[in-house]
Design a protein around this motif. Structure first.
Motif, PDB file in Angstrom:
ATOM      1  N   GLY A  41      14.566 -26.002  45.881  1.00 28.63           N
ATOM      2  CA  GLY A  41      15.570 -25.814  46.910  1.00 28.63           C
ATOM      3  C   GLY A  41      16.955 -25.783  46.304  1.00 28.63           C
ATOM      4  O   GLY A  41      17.122 -25.753  45.079  1.00 28.63           O
ATOM      5  N   ARG A  42      17.958 -25.820  47.158  1.00 32.24           N
ATOM      6  CA  ARG A  42      19.348 -25.759  46.690  1.00 32.24           C
ATOM      7  C   ARG A  42      19.676 -26.836  45.670  1.00 32.24           C
ATOM      8  O   ARG A  42      20.280 -26.558  44.646  1.00 32.24           O
ATOM      9  N   SER A  43      19.300 -28.080  45.965  1.00 27.76           N
ATOM     10  CA  SER A  43      19.673 -29.169  45.050  1.00 27.76           C
ATOM     11  C   SER A  43      18.974 -29.031  43.701  1.00 27.76           C
ATOM     12  O   SER A  43      19.572 -29.283  42.656  1.00 27.76           O
ATOM     13  N   THR A  44      17.708 -28.627  43.720  1.00 29.85           N
ATOM     14  CA  THR A  44      16.978 -28.460  42.462  1.00 29.85           C
ATOM     15  C   THR A  44      17.532 -27.290  41.664  1.00 29.85           C
ATOM     16  O   THR A  44      17.737 -27.392  40.455  1.00 29.85           O
ATOM     17  N   LEU A  45      17.772 -26.181  42.317  1.00 28.76           N
ATOM     18  CA  LEU A  45      18.308 -25.007  41.622  1.00 28.76           C
ATOM     19  C   LEU A  45      19.718 -25.265  41.114  1.00 28.76           C
ATOM     20  O   LEU A  45      20.089 -24.802  40.044  1.00 28.76           O
ATOM     21  N   GLY A  46      20.485 -26.042  41.879  1.00 30.03           N
ATOM     22  CA  GLY A  46      21.866 -26.317  41.506  1.00 30.03           C
ATOM     23  C   GLY A  46      22.005 -27.184  40.275  1.00 30.03           C
ATOM     24  O   GLY A  46      22.934 -27.019  39.492  1.00 30.03           O
ATOM     25  N   ASP A  47      21.067 -28.124  40.060  1.00 28.58           N
ATOM     26  CA  ASP A  47      21.193 -29.009  38.902  1.00 28.58           C
ATOM     27  C   ASP A  47      20.313 -28.593  37.726  1.00 28.58           C
ATOM     28  O   ASP A  47      20.248 -29.270  36.716  1.00 28.58           O
TER      29      ASP A  47
END
Length: 68
Positions: free
Chosen positions: A11-17
């Protein structure tokens, strides 16, 4: 009844970090009356305060209505 499907994703948080997708995810599908679906969504809303949860509600048509 319901169906549970093991899966992985990000998701966003995983892809972002830059983290890798989690292998401990599941996708669950259930065909239930609308009032039951609302109760499930309410429960998931509460769980989502502590866990990452994505939920959606769809209207479906079934072939054998008497089975639901």
């Amino acid at each position: 009844g319901y169906t549970v499907i093991p899966c992985s994703g990000a998701g966003r948080s995983t892809l972002g970090d830059g983290s890798q997708a989690s292998n401990s995810q599941i996708r669950m599908e259930a065909v239930v009356p609308y009032d039951v679906a609302e109760s499930i969504m309410d429960y998931l809303q509460g769980v989502s305060r502590e866990h990452r949860v994505t939920a959606c509600l769809e209207t479906v048509e079934v072939l054998k209505r008497d089975q639901f």
